[in-house]
Motif scaffolding. Sequence first.
Motif, PDB file in Angstrom:
ATOM      1  N   GLN A  74       0.966  -1.209   0.093  1.00  0.00           N
ATOM      2  CA  GLN A  74       0.064   0.105   0.038  1.00  0.00           C
ATOM      3  C   GLN A  74       0.884   1.288   0.131  1.00  0.00           C
ATOM      4  O   GLN A  74       0.241   2.330  -0.182  1.00  0.00           O
ATOM      5  CB  GLN A  74      -0.901  -0.013   1.233  1.00  0.00           C
ATOM      6  N   LEU A  75       2.119   1.057   0.403  1.00  0.00           N
ATOM      7  CA  LEU A  75       3.211   2.254   0.330  1.00  0.00           C
ATOM      8  C   LEU A  75       4.167   2.159  -0.744  1.00  0.00           C
ATOM      9  O   LEU A  75       5.345   2.156  -0.746  1.00  0.00           O
ATOM     10  CB  LEU A  75       3.708   2.208   1.795  1.00  0.00           C
ATOM     11  N   LEU A  76       3.591   1.888  -1.943  1.00  0.00           N
ATOM     12  CA  LEU A  76       4.613   1.605  -3.210  1.00  0.00           C
ATOM     13  C   LEU A  76       5.468   2.993  -3.241  1.00  0.00           C
ATOM     14  O   LEU A  76       4.928   3.937  -3.302  1.00  0.00           O
ATOM     15  CB  LEU A  76       3.482   1.498  -4.496  1.00  0.00           C
ATOM     16  N   GLY A  77       6.676   2.783  -3.000  1.00  0.00           N
ATOM     17  CA  GLY A  77       7.419   4.116  -2.863  1.00  0.00           C
ATOM     18  C   GLY A  77       8.400   4.352  -4.293  1.00  0.00           C
ATOM     19  O   GLY A  77       8.917   5.255  -4.172  1.00  0.00           O
ATOM     20  N   LYS A  78       8.600   3.596  -5.170  1.00  0.00           N
ATOM     21  CA  LYS A  78       9.091   4.075  -6.478  1.00  0.00           C
ATOM     22  C   LYS A  78       8.563   3.219  -7.593  1.00  0.00           C
ATOM     23  O   LYS A  78       7.703   2.022  -7.512  1.00  0.00           O
ATOM     24  CB  LYS A  78      10.601   3.546  -6.352  1.00  0.00           C
ATOM     25  N   ASN A  79       8.870   3.639  -8.869  1.00  0.00           N
ATOM     26  CA  ASN A  79       8.411   2.964  -9.854  1.00  0.00           C
ATOM     27  C   ASN A  79       9.276   1.512 -10.048  1.00  0.00           C
ATOM     28  O   ASN A  79      10.472   1.526  -9.662  1.00  0.00           O
ATOM     29  CB  ASN A  79       9.087   3.886 -11.273  1.00  0.00           C
TER      30      ASN A  79
ATOM     31  N   GLN B 278      -4.330  -0.329  -3.598  1.00  0.00           N
ATOM     32  CA  GLN B 278      -5.606   0.540  -4.172  1.00  0.00           C
ATOM     33  C   GLN B 278      -5.033   1.734  -4.937  1.00  0.00           C
ATOM     34  O   GLN B 278      -5.893   2.282  -5.664  1.00  0.00           O
ATOM     35  CB  GLN B 278      -6.209   1.165  -2.716  1.00  0.00           C
ATOM     36  N   ASP B 279      -3.882   2.420  -4.639  1.00  0.00           N
ATOM     37  CA  ASP B 279      -3.514   3.654  -5.529  1.00  0.00           C
ATOM     38  C   ASP B 279      -2.105   3.341  -6.382  1.00  0.00           C
ATOM     39  O   ASP B 279      -1.085   3.193  -5.647  1.00  0.00           O
ATOM     40  CB  ASP B 279      -3.185   4.641  -4.467  1.00  0.00           C
ATOM     41  N   VAL B 280      -2.254   2.774  -7.444  1.00  0.00           N
ATOM     42  CA  VAL B 280      -1.218   2.607  -8.303  1.00  0.00           C
ATOM     43  C   VAL B 280      -1.436   3.025  -9.700  1.00  0.00           C
ATOM     44  O   VAL B 280      -2.545   2.959 -10.270  1.00  0.00           O
ATOM     45  CB  VAL B 280      -0.954   1.132  -8.024  1.00  0.00           C
ATOM     46  N   LYS B 281      -0.331   3.446 -10.583  1.00  0.00           N
ATOM     47  CA  LYS B 281      -0.447   3.425 -11.921  1.00  0.00           C
ATOM     48  C   LYS B 281       0.101   2.067 -12.624  1.00  0.00           C
ATOM     49  O   LYS B 281       1.208   1.982 -12.122  1.00  0.00           O
ATOM     50  CB  LYS B 281       0.218   4.621 -12.421  1.00  0.00           C
ATOM     51  N   ILE B 282      -0.480   1.351 -13.280  1.00  0.00           N
ATOM     52  CA  ILE B 282       0.072   0.347 -13.727  1.00  0.00           C
ATOM     53  C   ILE B 282      -0.139   0.326 -15.270  1.00  0.00           C
ATOM     54  O   ILE B 282      -1.318   0.306 -15.898  1.00  0.00           O
ATOM     55  CB  ILE B 282      -0.590  -1.157 -13.320  1.00  0.00           C
ATOM     56  N   SER B 283       1.070  -0.108 -15.860  1.00  0.00           N
ATOM     57  CA  SER B 283       1.156  -0.194 -17.522  1.00  0.00           C
ATOM     58  C   SER B 283       1.365  -1.644 -17.793  1.00  0.00           C
ATOM     59  O   SER B 283       2.401  -1.958 -17.359  1.00  0.00           O
ATOM     60  CB  SER B 283       1.798   1.034 -17.938  1.00  0.00           C
ATOM     61  N   ILE B 284       0.872  -2.136 -18.725  1.00  0.00           N
ATOM     62  CA  ILE B 284       1.309  -3.430 -19.175  1.00  0.00           C
ATOM     63  C   ILE B 284       1.355  -3.627 -20.798  1.00  0.00           C
ATOM     64  O   ILE B 284       0.299  -2.996 -21.527  1.00  0.00           O
ATOM     65  CB  ILE B 284       0.281  -4.560 -18.706  1.00  0.00           C
ATOM     66  N   VAL B 285       2.568  -4.096 -21.177  1.00  0.00           N
ATOM     67  CA  VAL B 285       2.722  -4.507 -22.600  1.00  0.00           C
ATOM     68  C   VAL B 285       2.922  -5.836 -22.650  1.00  0.00           C
ATOM     69  O   VAL B 285       3.861  -6.452 -22.300  1.00  0.00           O
ATOM     70  CB  VAL B 285       4.027  -3.968 -23.128  1.00  0.00           C
TER      71      VAL B 285
ATOM     72  N   ALA C 131      -1.324   9.088  -6.298  1.00  0.00           N
ATOM     73  CA  ALA C 131      -1.602   9.612  -5.160  1.00  0.00           C
ATOM     74  C   ALA C 131      -2.659   8.805  -4.255  1.00  0.00           C
ATOM     75  O   ALA C 131      -3.394   8.274  -4.985  1.00  0.00           O
ATOM     76  CB  ALA C 131      -2.222  11.092  -5.694  1.00  0.00           C
ATOM     77  N   GLU C 132      -2.699   9.308  -3.134  1.00  0.00           N
ATOM     78  CA  GLU C 132      -3.482   8.508  -2.210  1.00  0.00           C
ATOM     79  C   GLU C 132      -4.837   8.683  -2.488  1.00  0.00           C
ATOM     80  O   GLU C 132      -5.322  10.073  -2.635  1.00  0.00           O
ATOM     81  CB  GLU C 132      -3.139   9.095  -0.667  1.00  0.00           C
ATOM     82  N   GLY C 133      -5.651   7.954  -2.647  1.00  0.00           N
ATOM     83  CA  GLY C 133      -7.072   8.147  -2.907  1.00  0.00           C
ATOM     84  C   GLY C 133      -7.363   8.053  -4.388  1.00  0.00           C
ATOM     85  O   GLY C 133      -8.348   8.271  -4.756  1.00  0.00           O
ATOM     86  N   ALA C 134      -6.428   8.151  -5.296  1.00  0.00           N
ATOM     87  CA  ALA C 134      -6.566   8.294  -6.584  1.00  0.00           C
ATOM     88  C   ALA C 134      -6.879   6.989  -7.294  1.00  0.00           C
ATOM     89  O   ALA C 134      -7.489   7.039  -8.403  1.00  0.00           O
ATOM     90  CB  ALA C 134      -5.139   8.732  -7.120  1.00  0.00           C
ATOM     91  N   GLY C 135      -6.758   5.867  -6.719  1.00  0.00           N
ATOM     92  CA  GLY C 135      -7.194   4.487  -7.428  1.00  0.00           C
ATOM     93  C   GLY C 135      -6.342   3.944  -8.334  1.00  0.00           C
ATOM     94  O   GLY C 135      -5.067   4.246  -8.218  1.00  0.00           O
ATOM     95  N   ILE C 136      -6.651   3.113  -8.954  1.00  0.00           N
ATOM     96  CA  ILE C 136      -5.820   2.264  -9.940  1.00  0.00           C
ATOM     97  C   ILE C 136      -6.115   3.019 -11.444  1.00  0.00           C
ATOM     98  O   ILE C 136      -7.216   3.139 -11.938  1.00  0.00           O
ATOM     99  CB  ILE C 136      -6.448   0.907  -9.947  1.00  0.00           C
ATOM    100  N   GLU C 137      -4.882   3.276 -12.041  1.00  0.00           N
ATOM    101  CA  GLU C 137      -5.008   3.735 -13.512  1.00  0.00           C
ATOM    102  C   GLU C 137      -4.287   2.712 -13.966  1.00  0.00           C
ATOM    103  O   GLU C 137      -3.066   2.247 -13.819  1.00  0.00           O
ATOM    104  CB  GLU C 137      -4.173   5.128 -13.482  1.00  0.00           C
ATOM    105  N   PHE C 138      -4.949   2.004 -15.197  1.00  0.00           N
ATOM    106  CA  PHE C 138      -4.591   0.966 -15.951  1.00  0.00           C
ATOM    107  C   PHE C 138      -4.593   1.139 -17.110  1.00  0.00           C
ATOM    108  O   PHE C 138      -5.440   1.756 -17.955  1.00  0.00           O
ATOM    109  CB  PHE C 138      -5.729  -0.128 -15.713  1.00  0.00           C
TER     110      PHE C 138
END
Length: 123
Positions: free
Chosen positions: A23-28, A82-89, A47-54
């Motif tokens: 929950q405390l993802l600290g780096k890319n 809960q709050d992460v930007k995740i990109s998949i190729v 950002a906290e509360g921003a949710g998941i960007e997929f």
Amino acid sequence: MGISKHVGAGSDRYRRSWFAPLQLLGKNAVAGTLESSDAMVTVEPNAEGAGIEFDLDSVVINQFGNSIRRTVMDTLKRLDVQDVKISIVDKGALDCTLKARVEGALFRGAEQTEDLPWGGAIR
């Protein structure tokens, strides 16, 4: 430390017995390759509360895009992220490969190198 399994009355739920640094993802972080039958997963703190960007780029998006998204979202939910930007190729990876790549990228991003719940605890 790890994840302990609660079993009873058909239950298959897991309870964390340690604080979840995910929950405390600290780096890319990145896991995977761009080879055939694999996927490259990139995670970034959100950002906290921003949710998941997929974001998904896949050679099989028309056939399996919904399944890939469901697999990734289920894995994030199972790890309480809960709050992460995740990109998949994706280059045609199987579900088990996608799960492993997502888990690997998340643990790298959380800089967790000890007490990893491998060995069947992550499903």
